[in-house]
Motif scaffolding. Structure first.
Motif, PDB file in Angstrom:
ATOM      1  N   ILE A 114      18.740 -67.245-119.497  1.00  0.00           N
ATOM      2  CA  ILE A 114      17.673 -67.403-118.502  1.00  0.00           C
ATOM      3  C   ILE A 114      17.946 -68.615-117.620  1.00  0.00           C
ATOM      4  CG2 ILE A 114      15.206 -67.811-118.181  1.00  0.00           C
ATOM      5  CD1 ILE A 114      14.780 -66.387-120.876  1.00  0.00           C
ATOM      6  N   LEU A 151      14.224 -60.593-113.988  1.00  0.00           N
ATOM      7  CA  LEU A 151      13.754 -60.582-115.379  1.00  0.00           C
ATOM      8  C   LEU A 151      13.087 -59.263-115.754  1.00  0.00           C
ATOM      9  CD1 LEU A 151      12.257 -64.196-115.807  1.00  0.00           C
ATOM     10  CD2 LEU A 151      14.582 -63.396-116.233  1.00  0.00           C
ATOM     11  N   MET A 186      10.310 -63.412-122.515  1.00  0.00           N
ATOM     12  CA  MET A 186      11.489 -62.542-122.479  1.00  0.00           C
ATOM     13  C   MET A 186      11.956 -62.156-123.878  1.00  0.00           C
ATOM     14  SD  MET A 186      11.937 -61.929-119.367  1.00  0.00           S
ATOM     15  CE  MET A 186      13.486 -61.055-119.536  1.00  0.00           C
TER      16      MET A 186
END
Length: 871
Positions: free
Chosen positions: A6, A117, A234
């Protein structure tokens, strides 16, 4: 998606969209000694937003290291007990310096979240400032968010009381109906269902001191998204501490504790994992545990983690053992962790060992105090201070323990005790007059003194005030001690570690005052402490103020030397070294600095060599007045906690040293002459002290040293070059003769006064001697025991009003006769008697005298009672 992925995806996304990737700035903010830690991504761009500086780019993106554990932003107490609070965290951010504004900022954020994402759009909602209709329209246009998903709130961000500010828009993620809590702005907004993930700040106004907001010429963008929060989303978890990074740290902690994490230990596991990151990154930047400022915050963090380790049953140092796991997880993105890993481990282990020395006793004191409280009674502030001062318990650690026990704390009493200690610990070298409230109050009546001592050694001045004792007077006569206030002065007042000038204040030839100290109030009034040696001085007189030039010159020499020493320490020992205190006098200099271990002799030689090399290079010492932020950005060293004006005095010594400093200095480094380190010692945990001499003081030191060496060589009848070898030989001879003398004295003492009596086959022996070494007595007891089988031996050693008793029993008697009951019976008549031992040998003693014949009778009596039954 892992945390590292990320982090890199975010930077890559904004890089592709025209943003320059800027490395994270340090947790210790450069250029702002008033700010405790970097607590947001925009800190390193603050001067760009205010227009003080420019950047070669108009768009930037960062992953910024942040710390919120002190000052205005402090999450320390909540860490471990919530799902999303941290001390150390990483903030993802994108910035526009006057190029793009609301529309692009909203578009970038929405695109990254929903396309990069792939977060479900229906899980996202936003808040806006209640007057910002433009932002509302843009969210509907770009994201297709319906008005029902846009909450209007009092979302307005400002950098401070003045400066850039503007409305902001927050993006929230909805975890779903299975979690409690309502949307932002609702009465139950603090539940776990909705979590804020990104804040977009639209900086479009400049807040004025009068409260007005004027439009900025170039509206800018500052955004921040917590990496830990978006990683949790996530990775499908609702607690930040369940993401991959923290899970790895907690797994290592399970290995160390040999216990799996349980619900009742989860808070401790979270605290330790969080605090490790904060402590490691601070140590990697050179912050050391200490009693104040950033150092004290670090100490609080480490000790809080250690206390939670104690709750997990860890009795030995453990915190440093987690460091390799952290380096493995974060070292690729933060190489400073790899570089400093060994040093960080040493710091963490050293601080934990030091705290563990008092932890158990402190917890016992705390528990006893709690048990003594009546219901609703507050915990004593005096006891909390004792825990802080004596046992090293930071106040927030005590508060955390009390909170779990549902006990309140008398904070006012704690604050009072802390203030009392501060007043007690003040010393005259601080340059502060607060230790004399009456003098301070009198000084406020007078105007600030104009200091002209940087350029003049002597000035004509007017006497504007005289203070004798605790009252203002109009005149002072010969023989009186008096405090003088002048309208201007060349006398440097004690401050910044530099001691004050001495000198004379005179009126023509008939009045003279010897000045032996000078202090300065916070209002700038110089207080000249003097003794009238001749005549009568009155308020309004015109006088000549003249400093002792030789003393000033030597103090300036030592002050300039401390600047070079500071730089040399950082070059040899590491960039973590910072000044923690100093005292600069004409006779020598003292420099305190942070470092965890004694400085090696070779390092001290290297430090001394560097300073003397820079002295020989004869760099000019340039002094200038500059804007504080500009000077610090240029590399000037500023001490945290010091209060600097906007315009500061900057002292440069060639390319090596640049510091903010108000002291007096030489014109060129060559004027220092010579520098020599006298000693290096420890003065506290992680604190070291160097004492040194320079210039004339160093010359005098070397002269005396050379004379001493020459005299010593003459006494030893050898050359100076062979002096050490001669001393070694002489010391060896002295030790040999001392041993021989002791042996002869013992032989003489043991050759007489032996009393013996035989009962059946057993020989009872008693002897009294004087002034014999304990080692020789023990050997003598063994010799007597071996003289014949079946022997009980007692030797008495008398020294002044004390008697020591040594008892030995031969091997064949030890089954029935232990040495211990014989010892106890013999020392019973003595005061404060005590002792112990084994069946074959025991020793003890007490106050008083014993006679050999009486002791022999005691031995006989004990023998007849069969001493083994008494043991």
């Amino acid at each position: 998606m892992k945390t590292q992925e990320i982090r890199r995806l975010f930077l890559s996304f904004f890089d592709k969209n025209g943003h320059r990737i800027i490395p994270s700035s340090d947790l210790v903010p450069a250029g702002d000694p008033s700010l405790l830690f970097t607590n947001a991504g925009m800190v390193q761009f603050k001067d760009v937003f205010t227009g003080v500086k420019t950047r070669p780019c108009s768009r930037a993106t960062t992953v910024q290291k942040c710390l919120r554990a002190g000052g205005k932003h402090n999450d320390l107490d909540q860490v471990g007990y919530t799902a999303r609070h941290h001390t150390f965290f990483e903030m993802l951010g994108n910035f526009s310096f006057g190029e793009y504004f609301k529309e692009e900022a909203i578009r970038f954020a929405w695109t990254f979240l929903t396309q990069e994402l792939r977060l479900p759009k229906d899980r996202l909602c936003v808040t806006i400032f209640h007057e910002d209709t433009e932002a509302s329209a843009l969210w509907q246009k770009i994201a297709g968010i319906t008005p029902i998903s846009i909450t209007t709130m009092d979302n307005f961000w400002s950098m401070g009381d003045v400066g850039p500010c503007g409305p902001c828009s927050e993006i929230f993620y909805d975890h779903g109906v299975r979690f409690s809590g309502g949307p932002p702005g609702s009465p139950d907004e603090n539940g776990d269902r909705f979590v804020e993930i990104w804040n977009l700040v639209f900086m479009q106004f400049d807040q004025q001191g009068n409260g007005q907001k004027t439009p900025l010429p170039k509206p800018s963008i500052d955004t921040g998204m917590g990496l830990e929060r978006i990683s949790a989303i996530m990775q499908g978890v609702t607690d930040n501490y369940d993401i991959d990074l923290f899970k790895t740290l907690r797994t290592t902690l399970e290995t160390i504790t040999r216990h799996k994490e349980k619900p009742e230990t989860r808070a401790s596991f979270k605290v330790i994992a969080d605090h490790l990151r904060a402590a490691a990154f601070l140590c990697a930047e050179g912050v050391m545990p200490g009693p104040e400022g950033r150092s004290y915050v670090l100490r609080r963090i480490i000790r809080r983690a250690v206390r939670h380790g104690h709750l997990l049953g860890l009795k030995e140092p453990f915190f440093y053992q987690l460091m390799p796991t952290l380096t493995h997880e974060m070292g690729a993105d933060y190489p400073e962790l790899r570089t400093a890993e060994s040093r960080v481990k040493n710091v963490l282990e050293h601080e934990e060992i030091r705290f563990r020395e008092t932890l158990e006793r402190g917890l016992l004191l705390l528990d006893e105090e709690i048990k003594s409280l009546t219901p609703q009674q507050a915990f004593s502030g005096a006891t909390a201070f004792k825990l802080y001062d004596t046992y090293g318990f930071p106040l927030d650690l005590t508060e955390t323990i009390l909170r779990v026990r549902d006990v309140s704390l008398d904070k006012e009493a704690f604050a009072a005790a802390l203030e009392e200690q501060r007043i007690r610990s003040q010393w005259a070298g601080s340059g502060d007059v607060r230790e004399n409230p009456a003098l301070k109050a009198l000084a406020t009546r007078f105007p600030a003194t104009s200091f002209c001592g940087y350029t003049k050694d002597e000035v004509s001045a007017s006497v504007v005030g005289l203070i004798r004792g605790e009252e203002s007077v109009q005149q002072a006569i010969a023989g009186e001690d008096v405090v003088l206030i002048l309208d201007k002065t060349p006398f440097y007042a004690i401050s910044g570690g530099q001691l004050a000038d001495h000198g004379e204040i005179r009126r023509q030839q008939d009045v003279s005052i010897a000045i032996t100290d000078v202090h300065k109030t916070t209002e700038g009034v110089f207080l000249h402490m003097g003794h009238v040696t001749q005549g009568t001085l009155a308020v309004g007189d015109t006088v000549i103020a003249h400093i002792d030039q030789d003393r000033r010159r030597q103090i300036a020499t030592h002050h300039s030397a401390t600047h070079l020493l500071h730089k040399a320490l950082r070059m040899v020992l590491g960039a973590h070294v910072t000044q923690k205190g100093s005292s600069i006098d004409a006779g020598r200099l003292r420099f305190d600095f942070n470092h965890t271990e004694p400085t090696q002799h070779t390092d001290l030689e290297a430090i001394e060599h560097l300073v003397n090399q820079w002295i020989r290079e004869n760099f000019p010492v340039c002094v200038s007045e500059e804007d504080k932020n500009t000077a610090i950005t240029a590399g000037a060293t500023a001490l945290f906690g010091e209060k600097y004006q906007d315009i500061v005095r900057v002292v440069r010594m060639g390319p090596h040293s640049i510091e903010l400093c108000g002291g007096t200095h030489v014109a060129a480094t060559g004027n220092i002459g010579f520098f020599h380190i006298l000693s290096e010692t420890g003065i506290g945990s992680g604190l070291r002290r160097i004492e040194a001499v320079a210039g004339a003081a160093a010359e005098q030191y070397v002269r005396v040293l050379c004379r001493t060496v020459a005299d010593g060589a003459k006494l030893l009848n050898t050359s100076e070059e062979k002096m050490c070898a001669a001393i070694t030989t002489t010391l060896s001879d002295i030790e040999r003769l001392r041993r021989e003398n002791r042996r002869l004295q013992a032989e003489q003492a043991f050759s007489k006064g032996v009393l013996e009596e035989q009962i059946d086959q057993t020989i009872l022996t008693c002897q009294k001697v004087f002034g014999v070494d304990a080692r020789d007595v023990r050997n003598h007891v063994d010799v007597l025991k071996k003289a014949s089988p079946s022997r009980i031996v007692v030797v008495l050693v008398e020294t002044q009003d004390q008697t020591s008793v040594y008892v030995g029993v031969s091997p064949d008697l030890q089954k029935d006769h232990s040495a211990i009951p014989y010892l106890n019976a013999i020392i019973a008549p003595l005061q404060d008697a005590g002792g112990g031992g084994r069946p074959d040998f025991a020793q003890g003693g007490g106050k008083g005298k014993l006679e050999a014949q009486d002791v022999l009778s005691t031995i006989k009596r004990t023998f007849s009672q069969k001493g083994s039954s008494l043991s």
